[in-house]
Design a protein around this motif. Structure first.
Motif, PDB file in Angstrom:
ATOM      1  N   THR A   1     -12.843   8.126  -1.686  1.00 42.64           N
ATOM      2  CA  THR A   1     -12.940   6.643  -2.585  1.00 42.64           C
ATOM      3  C   THR A   1     -13.696   6.075  -1.811  1.00 42.64           C
ATOM      4  O   THR A   1     -14.431   5.410  -0.626  1.00 42.64           O
TER       5      THR A   1
ATOM      6  N   SER B   1       0.227   5.786   1.382  1.00 37.79           N
ATOM      7  CA  SER B   1      -0.903   6.526   1.153  1.00 37.79           C
ATOM      8  C   SER B   1      -1.045   7.133   0.639  1.00 37.79           C
ATOM      9  O   SER B   1      -2.349   8.036   0.459  1.00 37.79           O
TER      10      SER B   1
ATOM     11  N   LYS C   1      -4.822   1.351   8.011  1.00 38.73           N
ATOM     12  CA  LYS C   1      -4.161   3.108   7.825  1.00 38.73           C
ATOM     13  C   LYS C   1      -5.677   4.060   7.853  1.00 38.73           C
ATOM     14  O   LYS C   1      -6.230   4.758   7.642  1.00 38.73           O
TER      15      LYS C   1
ATOM     16  N   ASP D   1       0.807  -1.591   0.288  1.00 37.45           N
ATOM     17  CA  ASP D   1      -0.068   0.290   0.002  1.00 37.45           C
ATOM     18  C   ASP D   1       1.251   1.454   0.085  1.00 37.45           C
ATOM     19  O   ASP D   1       2.355   0.811   0.592  1.00 37.45           O
TER      20      ASP D   1
ATOM     21  N   VAL E   1      -9.045   2.384   6.533  1.00 38.09           N
ATOM     22  CA  VAL E   1      -9.659   2.400   5.543  1.00 38.09           C
ATOM     23  C   VAL E   1     -10.893   1.545   6.146  1.00 38.09           C
ATOM     24  O   VAL E   1     -10.539   0.134   6.234  1.00 38.09           O
TER      25      VAL E   1
ATOM     26  N   TRP F   1      -2.361   6.752  -2.395  1.00 38.51           N
ATOM     27  CA  TRP F   1      -3.719   5.873  -2.381  1.00 38.51           C
ATOM     28  C   TRP F   1      -5.112   5.828  -1.926  1.00 38.51           C
ATOM     29  O   TRP F   1      -5.963   6.108  -2.111  1.00 38.51           O
ATOM     30  N   ILE F   2      -4.595   6.467  -0.224  1.00 41.77           N
ATOM     31  CA  ILE F   2      -5.733   6.177   0.279  1.00 41.77           C
ATOM     32  C   ILE F   2      -6.276   8.253   0.619  1.00 41.77           C
ATOM     33  O   ILE F   2      -5.870   8.816   0.687  1.00 41.77           O
ATOM     34  N   HIS F   3      -7.603   8.313  -0.038  1.00 44.02           N
ATOM     35  CA  HIS F   3      -8.492   9.517  -0.034  1.00 44.02           C
ATOM     36  C   HIS F   3      -9.743   9.227   0.308  1.00 44.02           C
ATOM     37  O   HIS F   3     -10.709   8.525   0.655  1.00 44.02           O
TER      38      HIS F   3
ATOM     39  N   LEU G   1      -4.494  -1.131   4.377  1.00 44.50           N
ATOM     40  CA  LEU G   1      -5.571  -0.245   4.674  1.00 44.50           C
ATOM     41  C   LEU G   1      -6.286   0.072   5.704  1.00 44.50           C
ATOM     42  O   LEU G   1      -6.674   1.128   6.295  1.00 44.50           O
TER      43      LEU G   1
ATOM     44  N   TYR H   1     -12.052   0.248  -2.670  1.00 42.41           N
ATOM     45  CA  TYR H   1     -10.659  -0.337  -2.933  1.00 42.41           C
ATOM     46  C   TYR H   1     -10.380  -1.408  -3.123  1.00 42.41           C
ATOM     47  O   TYR H   1     -10.763  -2.024  -2.450  1.00 42.41           O
TER      48      TYR H   1
END
Length: 190
Positions: A36, A29, A53, A27, A55, A31-33, A50, A39
């Motif tokens: 979203t 970071s 973090k 992963d 998600v 890519w993490i919004h 994820l 995933y």
């Protein structure tokens, strides 16, 4: 693109669903919004990363890394080698990742040493790195056992023609090689 769509959603400028396909074995970071919706990840390990973090699990689907069907079709290697002007009897080493810096000074020095068996043929793909392609042409000249190239269409045929792939451990490339059952030497794994 994921960041842009997430920002547009946060500002109320769109309500389109946003999905991010992570084509790597880890992963990142960036890519993490927050906006979203879904995933699509390659493994349970990426799902867990994820989740760590923040998600939510319902936003993660383990789908594997998508690979085009052409990587699962095993054409006749001799026919492909004829088509690509490769030596039918050689041990073909495909080197990819020139755009990412795996072809460095020490790699070039090793290639200049001529310490390889005579039946080894190298195909070195520099992608869109024109400077590297020029540097390799200057350093290696016109050797019969080295084919230098920039970006290639139909890379699945080059991979299917090779006996081994030397590359960086990117998720998509390694998944494509696995689908073709192409052995790999991975440089700079992290």
């Amino acid at each position: 693109a994921s960041a842009a769509i997430s920002l547009l959603k946060e500002k109320g400028m769109t309500d389109l669903p946003a999905a991010t396909v992570i084509t790597d074995h880890s992963d990142h970071s960036y890519w993490i919004h927050p906006s979203t919706d879904l995933y699509l990840v390659g493994s349970e390990g990426v799902r867990a990363a994820l989740q760590r973090k923040g998600v939510a699990d319902h936003k993660i689907a383990v789908t594997g890394i998508p690979v085009r069907p052409s990587y699962s079709q095993h054409d006749n290697k001799d026919r492909l080698r004829e088509k690509l002007a490769l030596d039918l009897d050689a041990f073909v080493v495909l080197v990819m990742g020139g755009g990412c810096g795996i072809i460095d000074k020490s790699f070039i020095e090793q290639m200049q040493s001529d310490s390889f068996p005579p039946n080894v043929q190298f195909v070195i793909v520099c992608g869109r790195n024109v400077k590297l392609l020029y540097r390799l042409h200057e350093a290696l000249g016109d050797r019969d056992n080295v084919m230098l190239t920039g970006f290639l269409e139909g890379i699945h045929e080059w991979m299917a023609s090779a006996d081994v792939l030397i590359t960086k451990p990117g998720g998509l490339t390694t998944s494509e090689a696995l689908a073709l059952q192409l052995p790999m030497l991975l440089l700079e794994p992290r």
